[in-house]
Write a protein that holds these residues in place. Structure first.
Motif, short mmCIF file in Angstrom:
data_model
loop_
_atom_site.label_atom_id
_atom_site.label_comp_id
_atom_site.label_asym_id
_atom_site.label_seq_id
_atom_site.Cartn_x
_atom_site.Cartn_y
_atom_site.Cartn_z
N ALA A 244 -13.40 2.32 2.43
CA ALA A 244 -11.96 2.11 2.48
C ALA A 244 -11.19 3.35 2.01
O ALA A 244 -10.14 3.68 2.57
CB ALA A 244 -11.58 0.90 1.64
N LEU A 245 -11.70 4.03 1.00
CA LEU A 245 -11.03 5.24 0.52
C LEU A 245 -10.98 6.31 1.60
O LEU A 245 -9.94 6.95 1.82
CB LEU A 245 -11.74 5.76 -0.73
CG LEU A 245 -11.54 4.94 -2.01
CD1 LEU A 245 -12.55 5.36 -3.07
CD2 LEU A 245 -10.12 5.08 -2.54
N GLU B 290 -8.52 5.24 4.32
CA GLU B 290 -7.14 5.40 3.87
C GLU B 290 -6.72 6.87 3.91
O GLU B 290 -5.61 7.22 4.32
CB GLU B 290 -7.00 4.85 2.45
CG GLU B 290 -5.58 4.62 2.01
CD GLU B 290 -5.10 3.21 2.30
OE1 GLU B 290 -4.14 2.78 1.67
OE2 GLU B 290 -5.68 2.54 3.19
N SER C 219 0.84 -1.20 0.00
CA SER C 219 0.00 0.00 0.00
C SER C 219 0.88 1.25 0.00
O SER C 219 1.85 1.33 0.76
CB SER C 219 -0.90 0.02 1.24
OG SER C 219 -1.44 1.31 1.45
N ASP D 100 -9.45 -0.46 -6.28
CA ASP D 100 -9.32 -1.53 -5.29
C ASP D 100 -10.09 -1.29 -4.00
O ASP D 100 -10.05 -2.13 -3.10
CB ASP D 100 -7.84 -1.71 -4.93
CG ASP D 100 -6.97 -1.90 -6.16
OD1 ASP D 100 -7.43 -2.57 -7.11
OD2 ASP D 100 -5.85 -1.37 -6.18
N ARG D 101 -10.80 -0.16 -3.87
CA ARG D 101 -11.41 0.19 -2.60
C ARG D 101 -12.80 0.79 -2.82
O ARG D 101 -13.01 1.56 -3.76
CB ARG D 101 -10.57 1.23 -1.85
CG ARG D 101 -9.11 0.88 -1.66
CD ARG D 101 -8.36 2.10 -1.15
NE ARG D 101 -6.93 1.88 -1.00
CZ ARG D 101 -6.03 2.02 -1.95
NH1 ARG D 101 -6.43 2.38 -3.18
NH2 ARG D 101 -4.75 1.82 -1.73
#
Length: 300
Positions: free
Chosen positions: A90-91, A94, A62, A85-86
């Motif tokens: 999740a975004l 992150e 990552s 991917d998210r």
């Protein structure tokens, strides 16, 4: 928790300082030693380092971890973040984690398709696209998440987005760029450019958007690499004369460095910065930049 930090990249661009950024790919593994060595070697040569996010849909660590390591050493990172991917949960997670580590520059990307990479059986997400990710960043900066809930500590991101100045039809490209500007992007980092004329056209079109432009230059290591890019990367065309130059060269890598140096000289008067993609040859970046004369504003 680290207090929200202001972007040094933002400060430089705000006073019309010509900037240089470079891309360093994180490792396919958890050993970031070589990554950090490459980044440290660029200290004083570049203003910020892009940390790529599963570039080309190939699995790597990552980008958050190496970006945090850079920030911890006082090296300005640009965290690339893709929607492939998210999902939106999740975004946002992150992004908030990045802010906690003092990572403030974010390049919002939709992401390459899974079929380009090394995990063909993976399921793409694409819950959001790059424009929606920029809107998400704006929401977090305002102190709320996408559900409208107040955050306990708001970040202060400096958001960027990708651009493809040589993509055709240009009007379609411009429509996408306007949407990104409306969503809050503050700078564009472009795909590799080979035509100063197309950069001039691009700059004339995007200047009214009030977004800074950092023009991309890629190190062509061989004619085969150039042909592969023409076949596989939409919106990018390496001119045949450059491919011929690489083919005829006794040392193709040296020819690629010479081409990149010429492009730095040709493109830099027309933009706000240069972004170098050295493709694993980051030690050659100082040579690529050898003819660049920075100033406090553009020459044209």
């Amino acid at each position: 928790m680290v207090s929200p930090m202001k972007s040094t990249l933002h400060d430089l661009l705000a006073v019309d300082r010509f900037v240089v950024t470079a891309e360093v790919s994180p490792p396919k593994g958890c050993d970031c030693g070589e990554f950090m060595e490459k980044a440290r070697a660029l200290r004083g040569t570049v203003d910020a380092i892009n940390v790529t996010d599963n570039q080309g849909a190939n699995m790597r660590i990552s980008p958050l971890a190496p970006a945090a390591l850079l920030a911890g050493e006082g090296i300005e990172p640009i965290l690339q973040l893709t929607c492939r991917d998210r999902n939106r949960l999740a975004l946002q997670s992150e992004l908030l984690a990045a802010a906690t580590f003092g990572v403030t520059n974010v390049l919002a990307l939709t992401g390459d398709y899974i079929t380009f990479g090394d995990h063909a059986g993976a399921k793409p997400v694409f819950d959001l696209d790059a424009v929606q990710l920029l809107q998400t960043i704006a929401a977090l900066n305002s102190g709320r998440d996408l559900a409208g809930t107040t955050l306990h500590g708001a970040p202060c991101f400096f958001p960027g987005a990708a651009a493809a100045p040589e993509a055709e039809p240009f009007e379609l490209t411009l429509t996408k760029l306007r949407k990104k500007a409306e969503a809050g992007t503050r700078f564009f980092q472009t795909q590799a450019l080979f035509s100063p004329e197309k950069l001039v056209r691009f700059m004339e079109a995007v200047r009214p958007l009030g977004v800074k432009v950092i023009a991309g230059i890629i190190l062509l290591k061989s004619a085969g690499m150039a042909r592969y890019m023409n076949a596989r990367i939409p919106g990018l065309t390496v001119p045949q004369e450059l491919i011929a130059e690489l083919e005829e060269a006794e040392r193709p890598l040296e020819a690629g460095v010479a081409i990149a140096r010429r492009l730095v000289t040709a493109l830099s008067p027309h933009c706000d910065g240069i972004h170098i993609m050295a493709m694993g040859k980051e030690e050659l970046i100082p040579e690529i930049l050898a003819d660049l004369h920075r100033n406090d504003g553009k020459e044209g």
